[in-house]
Enzyme design. Structure first.
Site, PDB file in Angstrom:
ATOM      1  N   GLU A   1      54.033  33.322  41.021  1.00 24.72           N
ATOM      2  CA  GLU A   1      53.315  33.618  39.773  1.00 24.72           C
ATOM      3  C   GLU A   1      53.130  32.380  38.898  1.00 24.72           C
ATOM      4  O   GLU A   1      52.872  32.499  37.706  1.00 24.72           O
ATOM      5  CB  GLU A   1      54.032  34.720  38.993  1.00 24.72           C
TER       6      GLU A   1
ATOM      7  N   ASP B   1      45.433  34.134  44.952  1.00 23.04           N
ATOM      8  CA  ASP B   1      45.883  35.162  45.882  1.00 23.04           C
ATOM      9  C   ASP B   1      44.879  35.373  47.004  1.00 23.04           C
ATOM     10  O   ASP B   1      43.666  35.503  46.760  1.00 23.04           O
ATOM     11  CB  ASP B   1      46.075  36.488  45.154  1.00 23.04           C
TER      12      ASP B   1
END
Length: 748
Positions: free
Chosen positions: A124, A215
């Site tokens: 993250e 992602d």
């Protein structure tokens, strides 16, 4: 000719123990087709990261994909990145676990792909300034963070097209800024727009590098992207365009870029993550105000000007925003310390003499403790070189550190009960291993007082072979965790209903959806997965748990209790209770006492929780006493919240006595009279829960359901089943009323 370097870092991940159908859908829509396309374009070089939990699933279910990726690595087309194996947030787990998890994935990549991974995907992109030392010690040379991180450090736009060194205590790692602009345009804008952007940044020197890091699931798994990326061939068109412009665009891996391009110098990054994460971490009221500020800045056309100076919160805010997240985190730290103690007490010399997989002694370091690098290598090798209990304890602990259930943003995360349950399952399993090694498997109870949740007030933790629980005496004397160890389940793994910033969108867009002709970024989607979700927006004023004591006002009904709009008399859910730990024959008793004013009388509630060495059952004795005052009518009910994971199916059924209710699912609601016992038979966690009452009661049951956002829209999520047995009685001054409640837990 002006030139530029372009690198892509793609991250693929599924959390530990996610549903198998989710893994399969992601494989079919994203993981396999991405490699299908990449294989057809050998000139396209990329840096890939797969989390260990995803790699394990692929190895066990689609091993052919590992072979295909290994071939791409061998051909030099793909560079693999390491990271924490189970995708933890590295800066909030113990350093030993960070290094161990990175070592585990590095060793796994070495074994499966015959490559030495020097780059790392930072989970993250959550950065704290102490990380360089940890990463350096784990063998990491470089990583991707967002260009937002660099802006917060004061760098200007023209300084974001290179990489920088940073350090802590002189231990250096290199940081590549990933373009937020590309994160929003790929794959949602036409390929030529990325090419135009690259052209605008190209220079005569050709020493700039633009990095795209994001992602991999957005290539097929995010809503509507499969049609765009593969059926409309966006990815192929993008690769074709890059190749057509390869005379001036050098497509490189991050590792080669670091070797072939000089660093732009030194930088020190403040605590940061990507922009949206920092917004989500703000407390709800502050988050709403921050959203208003951003909208005002954008409306005035000043977004780009003010962007470096507008930032949200700090990831650790989630631990304060959601007490349930903090509970998991502090449980993880406690278990990690237990695992470290077990490791410390092991026979080091026996481990040092064991041979590695290639027949050579493995390096455990020079200290008398097992080196985290060594432990990580051994865990990657299925425990080769470690005692079985240390291998299994570390493996379970690390699985319990997966980041997804600890926070909430555009993905369900913390709001998804099955992800929280997976964290507890692995942490409980690790804790059972450590406790069994220390105490044996039966005949013991440990009770201790400590500030478990780090809020400045002590909690009580009681642990036995079959059961473990935490009492928060300063907030209603409630149980905040109840672990049934045979099923490795925290039966109180629920989530209170809280206001979220995005709830105002639900109210104004009850039938909403994003506008436009094609897929949007998940950050831009506004739609509900069912109509009238706003009708379910109810908010709790206390944390949901077990033995939450209520004295209800006269107008109370099942409906207003469900909505938390009932009258609370005496404020017992929020009162501090005085705690005492007492030794009893073959066990322990926890006595909790709280006093409140009820209709002018001072009412004392005493609850005694008894646990015996040889029994998995818990007995709770309640006493309600009119300490001083006039004759007072009391409507008393203790609340139980059992997180059963499945709210709808026949796998979880209510029963009263021995008879299933007509509407027995966990999402049912209702009132039953003259109840002596109630139970839940749960075939998901293979546990039967029964409550026995010494006095017949009226019983309310209802589900706790939250309204949260996910990548596919706003949705209603079952969190737990609430049971409130209640009694009405009158107390004269000095008199007391009592009831015994027996909680029986059985593995089925």
């Amino acid at each position: 000719m002006k030139k530029i370097n372009f690198a892509m870092g793609i991250h693929f991940h599924q959390p530990v123990d996610n549903f198998d159908h989710v893994f399969n859908e992601a494989y079919e829509k994203s993981y396999r087709p991405f490699i299908d396309v990449l294989e057809r374009y050998p000139a396209i070089r990329v840096t890939l990261h797969y989390s260990g939990s995803l790699l394990e699933w692929i190895e066990n279910n689609r091993p052919e994909l590992l072979k295909r990726i290994a071939d791409l690595v061998a051909n030099g087309q793909v560079e693999m990145m390491t990271g924490g194996f189970y995708e933890p947030i590295l800066c909030v787990i113990p350093q030993r676990d960070s290094i161990g998890q990175i070592s585990m994935l590095t060793e796994y990549l070495r074994d499966k792909f015959q490559t030495e991974a020097e780059g790392m995907w930072l989970t993250e992109r959550i950065w704290e300034p102490h990380l360089p030392g940890i990463l350096h010690d784990a063998g990491v040379k470089y990583m991707i963070v967002d260009d937002t991180h660099f802006r917060y450090a004061g760098l200007l736009e023209h300084q974001l097209y290179g990489y920088y060194s940073t350090e802590d205590e002189g231990k250096v790692v290199y940081l590549f800024p990933s373009s937020e602009r590309l994160r929003y345009s790929i794959p949602f804008r036409e390929p030529h727009e990325t090419i135009d952007y690259l052209r605008s940044l190209a220079t005569d020197e050709g020493d700039r590098i633009l990095v795209y890091g994001d992602d991999g699931e957005k290539f097929g798994l995010w809503p509507e992207t499969y049609h765009l990326v593969y059926e409309q061939k966006w990815l192929e068109r993008f690769f074709d365009t890059l190749i057509q412009e390869s005379s001036w665009i050098n497509i490189t891996t991050l590792g080669d870029a670091r070797k072939n391009i000089s660093s732009h110098g030194r930088v020190y990054i403040p605590t940061a993550s990507y922009r949206e994460m920092m917004e989500w971490s703000l407390p709800t009221e502050s988050g709403s105000l921050f959203e208003d500020v951003l909208n005002e800045v954008r409306a005035n056309g000043k977004d780009h000007y003010y962007k470096p100076f507008l930032r949200g919160g700090f990831w650790r805010n989630f631990l304060e925003k959601y007490p349930e997240s903090n509970n998991m985190h502090k449980k993880m730290l406690r278990v990690s310390n237990k695992v470290a103690e077990l490791t410390e007490d092991s026979r080091i010399q026996d481990v040092k003499n064991k041979k590695g997989s290639k027949g050579k002694p493995m390096d455990t370091g020079t200290s008398d403790t097992l080196n985290p690098l060594y432990i990580g290598k051994c865990v990657a090798r299925k425990g080769d070189g470690l005692p079985t209990n240390i291998y299994e304890a570390n493996l379970e602990l690390w699985r319990g550190q997966v980041n997804c259930p600890y926070w909430h943003g555009v993905f369900g995360g913390l709001y998804l009960g099955h992800l929280r349950a997976a964290v507890y399952r692995h942490l409980i399993a690790a804790e059972v291993i450590t406790d069994s090694s220390k105490y044996g498997r039966e005949g013991w109870i440990e009770a201790e007082t400590l500030d478990f949740d780090c809020d400045g007030s002590d909690e009580i933790i009681v642990t036995a072979p079959d059961i473990s629980f935490i009492v928060d005496s300063h907030k209603g004397g409630m149980l905040t965790e109840l672990d049934h160890r045979p099923s490795a389940s925290n039966l109180l793994n629920t989530l209170a209903r809280r206001q979220e910033v995005y709830h105002k969108k639900i109210i104004s867009n009850t039938h909403g959806g994003h506008s436009g002709g094609g897929p949007s970024s998940i950050h831009d989607i506004v739609k509900s997965k069912e109509d009238d979700l706003h009708l379910y927006l109810h908010y709790d004023t206390y944390r949901r748990g077990m033995l939450v004591d209520h004295i209800f006002g006269n107008g109370t009904s099942l409906e207003n209790v469900m909505q938390n709009k009932h009258e609370e008399i005496g404020g017992f859910p929020w009162l501090p209770y005085h705690p005492v730990i007492k030794d009893i024959k073959n066990g322990k008793a926890i006595i909790l006492e709280g006093e409140g004013i009820v209709y002018g009388s001072r009412i004392r509630i005493t609850k005694e929780i008894r646990l015996e060495n040889s029994s998995p059952d818990m007995v709770i004795n309640y006493k309600v006493k009119n300490v001083s005052g006039d004759k007072t009518d009391i409507w008393f009910g203790p609340e139980f919240n059992f997180a059963m994971l499945d709210g709808k199916s026949d796998f979880c059924k209510y029963y009263i006595g021995k008879t299933p209710l007509e509407d027995s699912c966990q999402k049912s609601k209702g009132e039953s009279k003259d109840v002596s016992s109630v139970g839940i038979n749960n075939k998901v966690i293979f546990t039967d829960i029964t409550l026995y009452f010494s006095k017949k009661c009226t019983l309310w049951r209802f589900p706790i359901e939250t309204i949260s956002q996910s990548e596919s829209g706003f949705e209603r999520e079952y969190q737990s089943s609430t049971l409130i047995p209640h009694w009405r009685f009158t107390l004269d001054n000095g008199l007391e009323w009592t009831v015994d409640i027996k909680l029986m837990l059985r593995k089925i």
